[in-house]
Structure formats: structure tokens, C-alpha cells
Design a protein around this motif. Structure first.
Motif, short mmCIF file in Angstrom:
data_model
loop_
_atom_site.label_atom_id
_atom_site.label_comp_id
_atom_site.label_asym_id
_atom_site.label_seq_id
_atom_site.Cartn_x
_atom_site.Cartn_y
_atom_site.Cartn_z
N VAL A 139 0.85 -1.18 0.00
CA VAL A 139 0.00 0.00 0.00
C VAL A 139 0.89 1.24 0.00
O VAL A 139 1.76 1.38 0.86
CB VAL A 139 -0.93 0.03 1.23
CG1 VAL A 139 -1.76 1.30 1.24
CG2 VAL A 139 -1.81 -1.21 1.28
N LEU A 140 0.68 2.10 -0.98
CA LEU A 140 1.29 3.43 -0.98
C LEU A 140 0.18 4.37 -0.53
O LEU A 140 -0.87 4.45 -1.16
CB LEU A 140 1.79 3.81 -2.37
CG LEU A 140 2.88 2.92 -2.97
CD1 LEU A 140 3.18 3.35 -4.40
CD2 LEU A 140 4.13 2.99 -2.14
N ASP A 141 0.39 5.08 0.56
CA ASP A 141 -0.67 5.87 1.17
C ASP A 141 -0.17 7.27 1.46
O ASP A 141 0.88 7.44 2.08
CB ASP A 141 -1.13 5.17 2.46
CG ASP A 141 -2.39 5.78 3.02
OD1 ASP A 141 -3.27 6.16 2.23
OD2 ASP A 141 -2.49 5.88 4.26
N CYS A 142 -0.92 8.25 1.02
CA CYS A 142 -0.57 9.65 1.28
C CYS A 142 -1.86 10.46 1.39
O CYS A 142 -2.55 10.68 0.38
CB CYS A 142 0.31 10.18 0.16
SG CYS A 142 0.84 11.89 0.40
N ASN A 144 -5.41 11.56 1.38
CA ASN A 144 -6.63 10.94 0.85
C ASN A 144 -6.37 10.09 -0.38
O ASN A 144 -7.32 9.66 -1.04
CB ASN A 144 -7.65 12.03 0.50
CG ASN A 144 -8.17 12.74 1.74
OD1 ASN A 144 -8.22 12.14 2.81
ND2 ASN A 144 -8.54 13.99 1.60
N SER A 146 -4.35 6.71 -2.28
CA SER A 146 -3.64 5.46 -2.04
C SER A 146 -3.64 4.58 -3.29
O SER A 146 -4.53 4.69 -4.13
CB SER A 146 -4.26 4.69 -0.87
OG SER A 146 -5.52 4.17 -1.22
N THR A 148 -3.10 0.41 -3.87
CA THR A 148 -2.96 -0.87 -3.20
C THR A 148 -2.77 -1.96 -4.25
O THR A 148 -3.52 -2.03 -5.22
CB THR A 148 -4.22 -1.19 -2.35
OG1 THR A 148 -4.43 -0.13 -1.42
CG2 THR A 148 -4.05 -2.50 -1.60
N ARG A 158 -7.14 4.96 -5.35
CA ARG A 158 -8.15 5.81 -4.72
C ARG A 158 -7.61 7.21 -4.56
O ARG A 158 -6.44 7.41 -4.29
CB ARG A 158 -8.51 5.27 -3.34
CG ARG A 158 -9.22 3.96 -3.41
CD ARG A 158 -9.82 3.59 -2.07
NE ARG A 158 -10.59 2.37 -2.26
CZ ARG A 158 -10.62 1.37 -1.43
NH1 ARG A 158 -9.96 1.45 -0.30
NH2 ARG A 158 -11.34 0.30 -1.68
N GLY A 159 -8.49 8.19 -4.73
CA GLY A 159 -8.10 9.57 -4.52
C GLY A 159 -9.27 10.51 -4.76
O GLY A 159 -10.26 10.12 -5.36
#
Length: 180
Positions: A139-142, A144, A146, A148, A158-159
Motif C-alpha cells: 500500500v502506498l498511502d498519502c 486521501n 492510495s 494498493t 483511490r483519490g
């Protein structure tokens, strides 16, 4: 500045040191073991002790306990490695400043597992490619946004605002493609 004579091991002064031999052997299983004999072995046996990190003093000095401790209380120690409050309760390898058990030095934590498989460590191949590998998902998450990647082959993006730019053809292919 005061001149202090260099301190030597008593064994060296008496010329009673056995020849320092380091032998190397490879067992059938492929494991490689180093075997120290002579003065090196004797010094390690006398000065390397396994203890427990029991906490920290107010000034963040580590506190350790070990079997050879005759003070009856935890002893403050210096450390060659960074420690955190999460390390409290861990076994640590201790050496002693000039053999003095009131002056322990933490050489490192003893690990039950050498490789932490729960964390993904990027691998660089030839300076050209950065590889992240995991068994279950990455998962790359930053904020709001991401991305996966799952072990089943699913990629979820997602964004709040997703943009796709291409100077060439921008293709969307799949078994079935749904837009809105």
C-alpha cells in the motif's frame, strides 16, 4: 593536557597469551561458523554478557540487568545502537568498560528473528529499478490518496482527483470495462 599511559591486558604484560588462532569451517549443511580460540576466545567469554534492557532513566540513559550484576539494582549503560521504549524487555549483548561490571556498554539487541518479514524493504537492481515485494499486499498511502496492490492481482487506486496523462495512446483494457 595530562599524559596517561596506555593500559594493556595483564596477560599481554606477562607474555602468557596463547597464539591467536581464528579458524574457519564449513559444515555439510552449508552453514559457515567462525571459531575463535586463544586470547580472543578468553576475552569474549569473560566480557560478553547477555542482559535485559529494563527501561530508561529520566535523561534517556538505558538501564540494564544481568546475572553478573552484584549491585542488586539496575545499572545505567551506554549503547552503541539506538534504542527505543519499545525495546524495553529485550535481551541485549553487553560488554564492559575495562571489565568493570558497573560500566556496561550495550552492543546490540538479540533478535528472535533476523528478518522482519512484516516490513517491505525496497530492492535496487542495477541502479535502474526499485522493487518492493510483499507476500500479501503493498500500500502506498498519502493523505486521501492510495494505491494498493494485492496478492490476488488486484490494483486499487483511490483519490479525490485521479488523472491519467499520456503523450501517446492511453488504453484501458480488461475482460470487461465499465466507465461510471
Amino acid at each position: 593536557m595530562m599524559n596517561t599511559p596506555i593500559q594493556t591486558l595483564p596477560e599481554l604484560e606477562k607474555n602468557e597469551v596463547e597464539e591467536q588462532e581464528v579458524s574457519y569451517r564449513e559444515e555439510e549443511s552449508g552453514n559457515q561458523d567462525l571459531k575463535f580460540t586463544g586470547a580472543i576466545s578468553g576475552e569474549l567469554e569473560r566480557n560478553l554478557v547477555i542482559g535485559v534492557l529494563i527501561g530508561f532513566q529520566d535523561d534517556c540513559t538505558p538501564l540494564v540487568e544481568f546475572e553478573e550484576n552484584e549491585t542488586g539494582r539496575a545499572v545505567s549503560a551506554r549503547s552503541t545502537v539506538r534504542l527505543t521504549y519499545g525495546d524495553t524487555g529485550s535481551e541485549v549483548a553487553l560488554a564492559f568498560d575495562r571489565g568493570d561490571h558497573t560500566k556496561p556498554i550495550i552492543l546490540g539487541r538479540l533478535l528472535s528473528e533476523v528478518l522482519d518479514r512484516s516490513k517491505t524493504v525496497p530492492t535496487v537492481k542495477g541502479g535502474e529499478q526499485l522493487i518492493f515485494a510483499a507476500k500479501k499486499e503493498i500500500v502506498l498511502d498519502c493523505g486521501n490518496a492510495s494505491i494498493t496492490l494485492t496478492h490476488a492481482g488486484k490494483i486499487i487506486i483511490r483519490g479525490n482527483y485521479v488523472v491519467s496523462h499520456s503523450t501517446g495512446v492511453n488504453r484501458i483494457r480488461g475482460g470487461s470495462v465499465q466507465i461510471n
